[in-house]
Scaffold this active site. Structure first.
Site, PDB file in Angstrom:
ATOM      1  N   ASP A  55       0.823  -1.217   0.000  1.00  0.00           N
ATOM      2  CA  ASP A  55       0.000   0.000   0.000  1.00  0.00           C
ATOM      3  C   ASP A  55       0.859   1.270   0.000  1.00  0.00           C
ATOM      4  O   ASP A  55       0.334   2.380   0.086  1.00  0.00           O
ATOM      5  CB  ASP A  55      -0.985   0.008   1.179  1.00  0.00           C
ATOM      6  CG  ASP A  55      -0.279   0.118   2.526  1.00  0.00           C
ATOM      7  OD1 ASP A  55       0.973   0.077   2.557  1.00  0.00           O
ATOM      8  OD2 ASP A  55      -0.976   0.241   3.557  1.00  0.00           O
ATOM      9  N   ASP A 234       9.700  11.714  23.745  1.00  0.00           N
ATOM     10  CA  ASP A 234       9.540  12.865  22.862  1.00  0.00           C
ATOM     11  C   ASP A 234       9.462  14.177  23.660  1.00  0.00           C
ATOM     12  O   ASP A 234       8.682  14.279  24.614  1.00  0.00           O
ATOM     13  CB  ASP A 234       8.231  12.657  22.090  1.00  0.00           C
ATOM     14  CG  ASP A 234       8.080  13.582  20.906  1.00  0.00           C
ATOM     15  OD1 ASP A 234       8.893  13.465  19.984  1.00  0.00           O
ATOM     16  OD2 ASP A 234       7.138  14.397  20.908  1.00  0.00           O
ATOM     17  N   GLU A 288      14.317  13.201  24.619  1.00  0.00           N
ATOM     18  CA  GLU A 288      14.634  14.140  23.548  1.00  0.00           C
ATOM     19  C   GLU A 288      14.641  15.528  24.175  1.00  0.00           C
ATOM     20  O   GLU A 288      13.583  16.092  24.470  1.00  0.00           O
ATOM     21  CB  GLU A 288      13.586  14.057  22.433  1.00  0.00           C
ATOM     22  CG  GLU A 288      13.995  14.881  21.238  1.00  0.00           C
ATOM     23  CD  GLU A 288      12.834  15.397  20.400  1.00  0.00           C
ATOM     24  OE1 GLU A 288      13.075  15.852  19.292  1.00  0.00           O
ATOM     25  OE2 GLU A 288      11.677  15.360  20.868  1.00  0.00           O
TER      26      GLU A 288
HETATM   27  C1  GLC Z   1       9.741  15.598  18.391  1.00  0.00           C
HETATM   28  C2  GLC Z   1       9.687  14.596  17.276  1.00  0.00           C
HETATM   29  C3  GLC Z   1       9.172  15.265  16.052  1.00  0.00           C
HETATM   30  C4  GLC Z   1       7.781  15.766  16.356  1.00  0.00           C
HETATM   31  C5  GLC Z   1       7.729  16.616  17.606  1.00  0.00           C
HETATM   32  C6  GLC Z   1       6.348  16.739  18.117  1.00  0.00           C
HETATM   33  O1  GLC Z   1      10.628  16.616  18.145  1.00  0.00           O
HETATM   34  O2  GLC Z   1      10.945  14.027  17.090  1.00  0.00           O
HETATM   35  O3  GLC Z   1       9.161  14.428  14.932  1.00  0.00           O
HETATM   36  O4  GLC Z   1       7.304  16.511  15.272  1.00  0.00           O
HETATM   37  O5  GLC Z   1       8.472  16.071  18.656  1.00  0.00           O
HETATM   38  O6  GLC Z   1       5.912  15.514  18.635  1.00  0.00           O
HETATM   39 CA    CA Z   2       2.097  -1.253   4.151  1.00  0.00          CA
END
Ligand code: GLC
Ligand code: CA
Length: 592
Positions: A55, A234, A288
């Protein structure tokens, strides 16, 4: 809860209450040994890894079908970007249901087979924990926005905002969103604003509400009890909001993440999370750390604080670029890059642990940004050099899918080539308001867009790079897939892939690259990075030519390079010498 888990929990609890039962800690060079310190992590962005049902969207069975490839590569932890049910406003970083698998990616049974396959190969799986915000389609937010008295109202951050004399409504403060525009959206149903640091479809959770925190801990237990080995968290420093949320000052508006991050209750929330959940499992946690400086790192990862194991600090990956809004390619120099790693080695103590990475799903390709992808020879050599550096510096290395092939940025041209909401919103905010021309905007985004990392993995030279059997991948495959792909590199002894395999093998038997001290021999040299890693009597020297020309380099202080273990040029032979003739982007590892 399974019996073995009961037992684990009970033993852990007994050990915690009776420290006398703790085995004497065998420190290695002052560090407490941990599996996650010795791990090499490989990030999989599920949408782009491997499509199993044609897909055009990568899926969990696709990942399972490539586990042998990852095992042969030599990585031992897989970090899976969000695989949860989501309307995909931000490709899964907007979660509708935390205990359900995204339909396009498969079913919970597919997740279970993936996890079983990972374990069978003695690897581990960590998943993304996205809990600063949810999707606006999450049941909590659907409830929360329905009325001011709904029991979920306080799960999110609502404010009345201001009403001007003419009746116009304005947001509660001047917070900008990471994805352009205001971080507040007025919701007509109750006529109040809700906060969203990211897209309007990503409302921020209210961590001050203990019910929110306990829901999050339940979700964490749900996945840990399935057998995952931890989380990449995150934007975790954003969960505690600034006291009173006053307007950002002009100075703060230059770097909003620093104002948003590390709020007054962050330590309290993370310690509670650790106490309630993380401390009960043999897991790893990596935060992060948007908006977090090196000086603030210790407060998150010092092992005596019981918060996180490690964080991603963006100093290196964002060198010369900002951490907020549409980014442009910044100038960087090798001494700047070295200074970052040197500072980490000085500031972080033996109670802290670091990460090393120059790529992820939010950044352009490592070889196109820090290396040279202008010819195939330079691309190959510089990709190898960058992997050498990442795998021999201090800290747990994180590789991003395709780095091991030397995958490059995509030749983006028009707005419709992109998928990322960050670009689409920035285009509206910058180009449609006339701040910048479409040409200039698109030219700078092409080099920095997150979509560079998100084009599909290049598995072989068949149509669509073997990513999908269909002919509509969700994001176009890089046209260079005919030469840059896993199958071609597998059979080429000089490929980036085979070099990374050799490098990982060398690293896996060498504790000095994990626990050894780091010493930069020549911080100011603009062309060559030369450093040692030393653990007791064992010492290794790494020399890297960060230029596209040959360089003759003399090691400072009479240091001699002894026994050559590995070079990214197969015909390198120089040993027992202080003066090295390095080919373009040559990197070498010596045993001293
Ligand atoms: C972090 C993620 C990113 C996302 C953001 C909001 O920075 O790595 O991809 O857009 O958080 O969740
Ligand atoms: Ca797939």
């Amino acid at each position: 809860m399974s019996w073995s888990l009961h037992l684990r929990t009970a033993v852990a609890a007994a050990l915690l209450t009776c420290p006398a039962l703790l085995p004497a800690q065998q420190l290695i060079n002052g560090y407490e040994p941990k599996w996650w310190k010795e791990a090499v992590v490989y990030q999989v962005y599920p949408r782009s890894f491997k499509d199993n049902n044609g897909d055009g969207i990568g899926d969990l069975p696709g990942i399972t079908s490539k586990l042998d490839y990852l095992q042969k590569l030599g990585v031992n932890v897989i970090w899976l970007s969000p695989h949860f049910d989501s309307p995909n406003a931000d490709n899964g970083y907007d979660i509708r249901d935390y205990e359900k698998v995204m339909t396009e990616f498969g079913t919970m049974a597919d997740f279970d087979s993936l996890l079983a396959g990972v374990k069978q190969r003695k690897m581990r799986l960590i998943i993304d924990l996205v809990v600063n915000h949810t999707s606006d389609e999450n049941k909590w937010f659907v409830e929360s926005r329905s009325s001011k008295t709904n029991p979920y109202r306080d799960f999110y951050i609502w404010r009345p905002g201001h009403t001007l004399p003419d009746g116009t409504r304005t947001p509660p403060n001047n917070y900008p969103s990471y994805f352009s525009g205001s971080a507040w959206t007025l919701d007509p149903k109750t006529n109040e604003y809700y906060l969203h640091y990211f897209a309007a479809k990503q409302p921020d959770l209210n961590w001050a509400n203990p019910k929110v925190r306990h829901e999050v801990y339940d979700i964490m237990r749900f996945w840990l009890d399935k057998g995952i080995s931890g989380f990449r968290m995150d934007v975790i420093p954003l969960i505690s909001k600034p006291t009173g949320m006053p307007d950002l000052t002009a100075e703060q508006l230059k770097a909003p993440p620093n104002a948003y991050a590390n709020g007054p209750h962050l330590a309290e929330y993370l310690q509670e999370m650790n106490r309630e959940v993380l401390s009960k499992y043999d897991d790893m946690s990596v935060g992060e750390a948007t908006g977090t400086t090196l000086a603030q790192t210790n407060a998150l990862v010092d092992d005596r604080r019981h918060e996180l194991n490690m964080i991603f600090n963006f100093d290196a990956i964002k060198l010369g670029r900002g951490d907020f809004g549409p980014s442009s390619l910044g100038a960087w120099s090798l001494p700047d890059l070295k200074a970052i790693y040197d500072a980490h080695a000085t500031v972080l103590t033996k109670h802290d642990w670091d990460t090393v990475f120059l790529s992820n799903h939010d950044n352009p390709r490592v070889v196109s940004t820090f290396g040279d992808d202008s010819t195939d020879a330079l691309r190959t050599a510089s990709a190898k050099l960058l992997e050498t550096m990442i795998l021999t510096l201090r800290g747990t290395p994180f590789l991003y899918e395709g780095d091991e092939l030397g995958m490059t940025n995509y030749p983006f041209k028009k707005l419709s080539d992109y998928d990322d909401i960050a670009i689409k919103n920035a285009y509206k905010a910058e180009v449609e308001t006339g701040k910048i021309s479409a040409e200039a905007f698109l030219a700078s985004q092409a080099k920095t867009t997150r979509d560079n990392a998100r084009t599909p993995m290049q598995w072989d030279s068949s149509p669509e790079g073997g990513f999908t059997t269909g002919n509509h991948p969700w994001l176009a495959v890089n046209p260079n897939y005919k030469t840059i792909n896993a199958a071609a590199e597998d059979s080429d002894p000089n490929s980036v892939l085979n070099y990374v395999r050799a490098l990982l093998k060398l690293r896996s038997g060498t504790k000095a690259f994990v626990y050894g001290d780091y010493h930069d021999l020549d911080p100011k040299d603009a062309h060559v990075y030369a450093y040692t890693r030393e653990l007791g009597p064992e010492k290794y020297l790494v020399v890297e030519n960060f230029t596209s020309s040959p360089v003759t380099y003399t090691l400072p202080g009479g240091v001699k390079a002894s026994t050559l273990l590995l070079s990214d040029y197969a015909n390198s032979k120089e040993a027992n010498t202080s003066t090295l003739r390095l080919a373009p982007w040559e990197s070498r590892i010596y045993k001293q």
